[in-house]
Design an enzyme around this catalytic site. Structure first.
Site, PDB file in Angstrom:
ATOM      1  N   ASN A   1       9.540   5.171   4.208  1.00  0.00           N
ATOM      2  CA  ASN A   1      10.922   5.637   4.132  1.00  0.00           C
ATOM      3  C   ASN A   1      11.081   7.025   4.749  1.00  0.00           C
ATOM      4  O   ASN A   1      10.266   7.920   4.517  1.00  0.00           O
ATOM      5  CB  ASN A   1      11.370   5.711   2.668  1.00  0.00           C
ATOM      6  CG  ASN A   1      10.902   4.531   1.863  1.00  0.00           C
ATOM      7  OD1 ASN A   1      11.315   3.411   2.100  1.00  0.00           O
ATOM      8  ND2 ASN A   1      10.009   4.784   0.927  1.00  0.00           N
TER       9      ASN A   1
ATOM     10  N   MET B   1       4.974   2.893   1.808  1.00  0.00           N
ATOM     11  CA  MET B   1       6.225   2.615   2.509  1.00  0.00           C
ATOM     12  C   MET B   1       6.717   3.865   3.211  1.00  0.00           C
ATOM     13  O   MET B   1       6.769   4.938   2.622  1.00  0.00           O
ATOM     14  CB  MET B   1       7.275   2.105   1.506  1.00  0.00           C
ATOM     15  CG  MET B   1       8.607   1.778   2.131  1.00  0.00           C
ATOM     16  SD  MET B   1       8.452   0.467   3.372  1.00  0.00           S
ATOM     17  CE  MET B   1       9.792   0.930   4.470  1.00  0.00           C
TER      18      MET B   1
ATOM     19  N   HIS C   1       4.862   6.403  11.284  1.00  0.00           N
ATOM     20  CA  HIS C   1       6.056   5.559  11.313  1.00  0.00           C
ATOM     21  C   HIS C   1       7.326   6.383  11.549  1.00  0.00           C
ATOM     22  O   HIS C   1       8.358   5.818  11.937  1.00  0.00           O
ATOM     23  CB  HIS C   1       6.211   4.802   9.991  1.00  0.00           C
ATOM     24  CG  HIS C   1       5.640   3.424  10.004  1.00  0.00           C
ATOM     25  ND1 HIS C   1       5.907   2.493  10.982  1.00  0.00           N
ATOM     26  CD2 HIS C   1       4.823   2.784   9.117  1.00  0.00           C
ATOM     27  CE1 HIS C   1       5.292   1.360  10.714  1.00  0.00           C
ATOM     28  NE2 HIS C   1       4.614   1.503   9.585  1.00  0.00           N
TER      29      HIS C   1
ATOM     30  N   GLY D   1       0.821  -1.199   0.000  1.00  0.00           N
ATOM     31  CA  GLY D   1       0.000   0.000   0.000  1.00  0.00           C
ATOM     32  C   GLY D   1       0.854   1.247   0.000  1.00  0.00           C
ATOM     33  O   GLY D   1       0.610   2.193  -0.742  1.00  0.00           O
TER      34      GLY D   1
ATOM     35  N   GLU E   1       1.691   5.996   7.536  1.00  0.00           N
ATOM     36  CA  GLU E   1       3.088   6.096   7.093  1.00  0.00           C
ATOM     37  C   GLU E   1       3.787   7.287   7.749  1.00  0.00           C
ATOM     38  O   GLU E   1       4.976   7.208   8.079  1.00  0.00           O
ATOM     39  CB  GLU E   1       3.156   6.197   5.571  1.00  0.00           C
ATOM     40  CG  GLU E   1       2.468   5.054   4.819  1.00  0.00           C
ATOM     41  CD  GLU E   1       2.930   3.671   5.247  1.00  0.00           C
ATOM     42  OE1 GLU E   1       4.083   3.516   5.722  1.00  0.00           O
ATOM     43  OE2 GLU E   1       2.132   2.722   5.115  1.00  0.00           O
TER      44      GLU E   1
ATOM     45  N   GLU F   1       4.789  -2.176  13.192  1.00  0.00           N
ATOM     46  CA  GLU F   1       3.532  -2.203  12.440  1.00  0.00           C
ATOM     47  C   GLU F   1       2.302  -2.230  13.341  1.00  0.00           C
ATOM     48  O   GLU F   1       1.346  -1.489  13.132  1.00  0.00           O
ATOM     49  CB  GLU F   1       3.521  -3.377  11.457  1.00  0.00           C
ATOM     50  CG  GLU F   1       4.548  -3.260  10.335  1.00  0.00           C
ATOM     51  CD  GLU F   1       4.380  -2.005   9.481  1.00  0.00           C
ATOM     52  OE1 GLU F   1       3.324  -1.331   9.572  1.00  0.00           O
ATOM     53  OE2 GLU F   1       5.321  -1.680   8.734  1.00  0.00           O
TER      54      GLU F   1
END
Length: 883
Positions: A272, A270, A308, A268, A305, A327
């Site tokens: 980064n 990422m 994160h 879906g 995201e 996660e």
């Protein structure tokens, strides 16, 4: 496939890396067939490394051009290249540098892992082990380094060059038609968080001022012509940034935050560091192209995201066994965010429904594993509902047990202790225990024991003592590879409701029970509530306070009572689901003790559904959820054995027809009075009205009359937004008629050149529960707009059929099984990740009736005899029970 790639990795075998890479300088020259990557690695031995220990670097699909140690070319006898590895023998005792130049082929990279091309745009996907497809590296999450990246590319074909961190410099390379950009990320990160993008991209820009007054530049990059679909994603990003500051005190830490949307992506999105790469379906939205569900998903995943940045990036996981650490915690955070900015109780229903639909079958099947696995063959296969959704529930239970303030203090202590480190689940739980003063050692079993706990609750009333005794028994079912299970620490929220519908105070030993929260820690416990004037109706597992299965001795009339009177929104909805499931199960002869006739009196149906659905004091979104009957998969999951999907479909359709007829006036009134006027808005109130109207339309269409079909067709023709259009198209797709053909043809003609919207057209047909659905899907494989190489299109057609069309996939002649096996095998040859995900559709085959079981087993056995990737091999052999 070599045997080493199929070897099992075990958590117990974890050992620190022999060498650490402290700083990385990459010089990347982009070219379609031969991208050149020059890496300068600053390396030092770990404190426990014995002198002379070889340095082993990971590498895959690379061509080594040169290698130098401390600036000098390395002699050929000092290193060896073997499949997947570059080994430096007898490296220096102290710190040293390694210069490595490699070539890779982005155009040929159909696995979409590492550096690849998507519609002419260079992009990367490095989680979990894609960085080794870019350059040789110690490619594991506990090796953290700072990165400086120089990117060079043709200025015309790739005018946008992005990487992690902050921009340092950029410019043209005189006389070459090429240009470069340099990026630096000051925060140490593991290689899986590296990102690079180069291409001809359009963009929108905004800014965000942090709580401390820093200005952050925000950018969203998309394929040219799609800029007008980015506003919602940008708004969602800014909401998430502000929410994280207010809820957890977490502020963004770079000068820029960029998002890039690409059309070829296995996942879906990422996370980064500073450069999130997204599947474009989770960025692009416009009222005519995206449904309300799409808007909600975009808001949630953009937030996920971004969150994160702290839970995954600033503190990462020590090894891939700890995947739930980043996660599960981040899913919990995005669920809390979505609940706050939308309607919390409805979001809780949606998250619980997702958990039950995806994770409960995983826990009950051959792919069951703990939230923190003890072993795996291929880490790609452990991006599962257990790690994500159940992992989030564990965080939610901790917040329930500790309280929101103590939970936030635990998060703060976790970051204080581990910022810039690679952590473990124990680090996280210990921070929660120390911040709250609670002993959480028993709670750790949630991370190490697989399976869904089952709790049986019964209530006895003593009229003389005016007490109600709640007896709770818990069992954790056995799972393959694990012995007997120990009792879990379960937060169980309960309520008692009097005959007049009032909540009764809960008192244990003279003390009120805050929030009705009981802590179940033993196999059997009894809770005796005092001062209960008359027999109450119990409301068990309020707010879905733990991911468990519950059985009670409630009678049908008590379930109806809860549907009307329960003050807990989740349990009020759950009562409606239980009521419907019992009716459907009874229709096929396997109902629970509370099941009644498959054809109850119309008055009973009106009483059961009309009041909660028509009560205007309830939010429209909530009323819409109450109107939705359990799905075929929901019913199969509750039955758990000897499942005949055709019988379930027939029984469910019968109930839908009966409910539709019994509630005809109520449904008609809802449909007529909830039409929205004016411009489309994705806000929760507007979306709720559309959801309620469309839920009424769907249930009215269950009668299958010409009038119902005509109404659905008018709804499609009158639609001014994608939400209404796709709802009507989905309804019509189930009804063989000229109206269906007209709507499908019109939708295709309108959207054939828009890939994301066309995915909906494929998915609608794949999900339609019709006798010829296998043939329909097979025919669509040959459609000129279908491609096995595009993951979104594969998921829309093949994935929707296998995962969302139970009667079609489980057709009695086995055609659905053979279809999926054939297509997964083809895809496995070039994209193992997508193939393995599709094969997960077989996970519940052992719950089917004997004939279907035999056909599913035969399809899996045929696959097991093929040359499979490690990804597919693990799924197939574990599903068969031969791993």
């Amino acid at each position: 496939m070599n045997d080493e790639s199929r070897s099992t990795k075990f958590l117990k075998d974890y050992a620190p890396p022999d060498y650490l890479i402290k700083d990385v300088s990459l010089d990347v020259t982009l070219a379609p067939k031969g991208a050149r990557i020059a890496s300068l690695l600053s390396i030092e031995p770990n404190s426990s490394t014995v002198a002379g220990t070889p340095l082993v670097l990971d590498g895959d699909a690379l061509r080594l051009e040169s290698i130098a140690l401390n600036g000098d070319d390395l002699e050929a006898n000092r290193y060896t290249v073997t499949p997947g590895k570059l080994t430096i023998t007898n490296p220096p005792v102290g710190p040293f540098t390694l210069d490595i130049v490699t070539l890779c082929d982005p155009e040929a990279n159909t696995e979409l892992s590492g550096l690849y091309l998507s519609n002419g745009t260079y992009c990367t996907q490095c989680e979990p082990e894609g960085f080794r497809r870019i350059t040789y590296f110690v490619d594991r999450p506990d090796v953290l380094a700072t990165y400086t990246v120089r990117i060079e590319a043709d200025r015309e074909t790739a005018p946008v060059l992005l990487s992690n961190g902050n921009p340092v410099e950029s410019g043209a390379i005189e006389g070459t038609g090429r240009h470069y950009a340099v990026w630096h990320d000051p925060h140490p990160k593991p290689s899986y968080l590296f990102a690079l993008v180069g291409g001809n991209l359009a963009s929108i820009h905004d800014s965000f001022t942090t709580a401390s007054g820093r200005e952050v530049a925000l950018g969203i990059y998309v394929e040219p012509g799609k800029e007008d679909r980015c506003d919602w994603a940008m708004e969602s990003l800014k909401r998430a940034m502000r929410w994280d500051e207010e809820r957890f005190g977490l502020e963004y830490d770079l000068d820029v935050f960029n998002i890039v949307a690409v059309s070829d992506f296995n996942m879906g999105a990422m996370e980064n560091k500073g450069l999130n790469i997204f599947n474009d379906k989770l960025v692009l939205a416009r009222p005519d192209t995206a449904s309300d569900a799409d808007y909600t998903s975009i808001e949630s995943v953009i937030a996920h995201e971004y969150f994160h940045n702290w839970t995954g990036n600033r503190v990462t996981c020590r090894d891939w066994f700890q995947l739930c650490l980043k996660e599960g915690l981040t899913v919990f955070r995005d669920q809390e965010f979505t609940g706050d900015v939308r309607m919390g109780p409805v979001m809780r229903i949606l998250t619980a429904r997702l958990l039950k639909a995806r994770q409960f079958p995983e826990d009950a099947g051959p792919l069951s594993h703990p939230v923190r696995p003890a072993s795996y063959i291929e880490i790609n296969n452990f991006y599962t509902a257990t790690v994500y959704e159940k992992g989030a529930e564990l965080c939610r239970m901790l917040q329930t047990l500790l309280g929101q303030d103590a939970f936030r203090n635990g998060i703060a202590l976790y970051f204080e202790r581990h910022d810039g480190e690679a952590a473990t689940v124990e680090n996280f739980v210990n921070a929660m225990a120390d911040a709250s003063g609670r002993d959480l050692s028993q709670f750790m079993r949630w991370y190490t024991q697989a399976g869904t706990p089952e709790i049986a609750c019964s209530l006895d009333y003593d009229p003389h003592a005016k007490t109600a005794r709640l007896r709770v028994n818990q069992v954790v079912p056995p799972t393959p590879g694990q012995g007997s299970k120990e009792p879990m620490h379960i937060p169980l929220k309960v309520g008692l409701i009097g005959a007049n519908g009032d909540e009764l105070p809960l008192k244990l030993k003279g003390e009120l029970v805050p929030d009705g929260l009981l802590e179940v820690t033993e196999r059997e416990q009894v809770f005796e509530f005092e001062d209960i004037p008359a027999p109450p109706t119990p409301s068990i597992l309020r707010d879905f306070s733990a991911p468990v299965r519950v059985t009670t001795s409630l009678k049908p009339e008590q379930i109806e009572f809860l549907m009307i009177h329960d003050s807990d929104p989740f349990n009020r909805w759950q009562a409606a689901q239980t009521y419907a499931t019992d009716l459907i199960a009874s229709a096929r002869g396997t109902g629970s003790t509370s099941a009644r006739s498959a054809r109850p009196r119309p008055a009973a149906l009106r009483k059961a559904w009309s009041r909660p659905c028509a009560t205007e004091t309830l939010a429209p979104t909530y009323r819409a959820e109450t109107l939705k009957l359990p799905s075929e998969s929901d019913i199969a999951r509750e039955l758990g054995r000897n499942v005949d999907t055709d019988a379930i479909l027939t029984a469910r359709d019968t109930l839908r027809t009966n409910v539709s007829a019994a509630m005809a006036d109520t449904l008609s009134e809802i449909y007529d009075t909830t039409a929205t006027d004016g411009a489309f808005s994705p806000d929760p109130d507007s979306a709720g009205l559309r959801a309620l109207r469309n839920a009424a339309l769907d249930l009215m269409s269950a009668t299958g009359t010409d009038e119902a079909t005509d109404r659905a067709l008018r709804h499609y023709r009158d639609a001014t937004n994608m939400t209404d259009a796709i709802t009507a198209l989905s309804i019509l797709s189930q009804i063989p008629s000229a109206a269906r053909d007209e709507a499908l043809a019109d939708f295709y003609a309108r959207w054939q050149d828009d890939p994301l919207v066309l995915d909906k057209w494929f998915a609608v047909q794949a999900r339609a529960a019709r006798p010829d659905s296998v043939e329909t899907v097979h025919e669509l494989l040959s459609h000129p707009k279908f491609s096995l190489k595009n993951p979104n299109r594969v998921r829309a057609l093949i994935g929707s059929f296998a995962m969302a069309n139970p009667s079609g996939f489980n057709r009695a002649d086995g055609a659905g099984y053979r279809f999926l096996a054939d297509q997964a095998l083809k895809i496995d040859g070039f994209n193992p990740h997508v193939a393995a995900r599709l094969l997960g559709a077989f996970e519940s085959w052992k719950t089917l009736e004997p004939r279907r079981q035999a056909l599913a087993r035969a399809a899996l056995q045929d696959l097991a005899r093929q040359e499979l990737s490690t990804d597919a091999y693990e799924i197939v052999t574990k599903t068969l029970g031969t791993a």
